[in-house]
Scaffold this motif. Structure first.
Motif, short mmCIF file in Angstrom:
data_model
loop_
_atom_site.label_atom_id
_atom_site.label_comp_id
_atom_site.label_asym_id
_atom_site.label_seq_id
_atom_site.Cartn_x
_atom_site.Cartn_y
_atom_site.Cartn_z
N ASN A 54 64.31 0.76 55.86
CA ASN A 54 65.13 1.46 54.89
C ASN A 54 65.54 0.52 53.76
O ASN A 54 66.55 -0.16 53.85
N ALA A 55 64.72 0.48 52.72
CA ALA A 55 65.03 -0.35 51.56
C ALA A 55 65.28 0.52 50.33
O ALA A 55 65.24 0.03 49.21
N ILE A 56 65.57 1.78 50.57
CA ILE A 56 65.74 2.72 49.46
C ILE A 56 66.87 2.27 48.54
O ILE A 56 66.67 2.07 47.34
N ILE A 57 68.05 2.08 49.09
CA ILE A 57 69.22 1.71 48.30
C ILE A 57 69.07 0.29 47.75
O ILE A 57 69.35 0.03 46.58
N LYS A 58 68.61 -0.63 48.61
CA LYS A 58 68.46 -2.04 48.20
C LYS A 58 67.55 -2.17 46.98
O LYS A 58 67.92 -2.77 45.98
N ASP A 59 66.37 -1.58 47.06
CA ASP A 59 65.42 -1.68 45.96
C ASP A 59 65.94 -0.98 44.70
O ASP A 59 65.76 -1.47 43.59
N LEU A 60 66.58 0.17 44.89
CA LEU A 60 67.12 0.91 43.76
C LEU A 60 68.20 0.10 43.03
O LEU A 60 68.18 -0.01 41.80
N ILE A 61 69.09 -0.51 43.80
CA ILE A 61 70.17 -1.31 43.20
C ILE A 61 69.60 -2.56 42.52
O ILE A 61 69.94 -2.86 41.37
#
Length: 191
Positions: A54-61
């Motif tokens: 789950n790197a959705i938020i990390k990559d988006l930020i």
């Protein structure tokens, strides 16, 4: 894609060099840790049972921050540091998985990286190239005050950067569902 790689050969060699330096530093960093720290990390890894990537938020930020900071020129060094950090993380994890699970752990981690990270990593290289372009054009804009052409190039790179963010976002959503199924099946490598 092959044409894009040929066109950006020098840039990609530079970025891969940064990753390799980070990888080596990550391996060294693992081995200079005290035995207590290594044992604690190994215990956490060996009892870890969540297989969802789950790197959705990390990559988006991270991508959003790099894009915004590129307009203040600081995005240029931050982008290079981010690539170094990714290499560092991979080097650290390779050492950790080898110490914990030997060759099976390295195979697991390499499969994990190949499925979950490699495409995103390649997209990040091209995204960061756009970030570097924006920072360069901002410097040119400040120094030469030539609005028209430079402004147009900044907007073009900004729109291209946004498209990379959107692609990575949807790819991460797809990987979120795929990786849990796939890596539960490969969990035997960690025992």
């Amino acid at each position: 894609m092959l044409n894009l790689i040929k066109k950006n050969k020098k840039y990609l060699v530079f970025m891969v060099s940064i990753v390799l330096i980070g990888l080596i530093v990550g391996i060294i960093y693992y081995y200079i840790q005290s035995s207590n720290v290594k044992n604690n990390i190994i215990n956490i890894i060996s009892t870890y049972d969540s297989f969802k990537y789950n790197a959705i938020i990390k990559d988006l930020i991270i991508m959003s921050l790099l894009l915004i900071s590129s307009f203040f020129i600081i995005g240029l060094p931050l982008s290079i540091f981010y690539i170094f950090y990714e290499g560092f993380s991979i080097g650290f994890l390779l050492s950790l998985f080898f110490a914990s699970f030997k060759i099976k752990g390295v195979i697991y981690l390499l499969l994990f990286l190949l499925i979950n990270k490699i495409i995103i990593f390649i997209l990040m290289f091209f995204f960061i190239q756009k970030i570097i372009n924006i920072a360069r054009y901002m410097i040119g804009y400040i120094i030469y005050k030539k609005e028209g052409l430079i402004k147009e190039k900044i907007i073009k790179n900004f729109i291209s950067s946004l498209s990379y963010i959107i692609i990575v976002f949807f790819l991460n959503i797809f990987l979120y569902f795929l990786s849990s199924f796939l890596f539960k099946e490969l969990a035997f490598l960690l025992h």
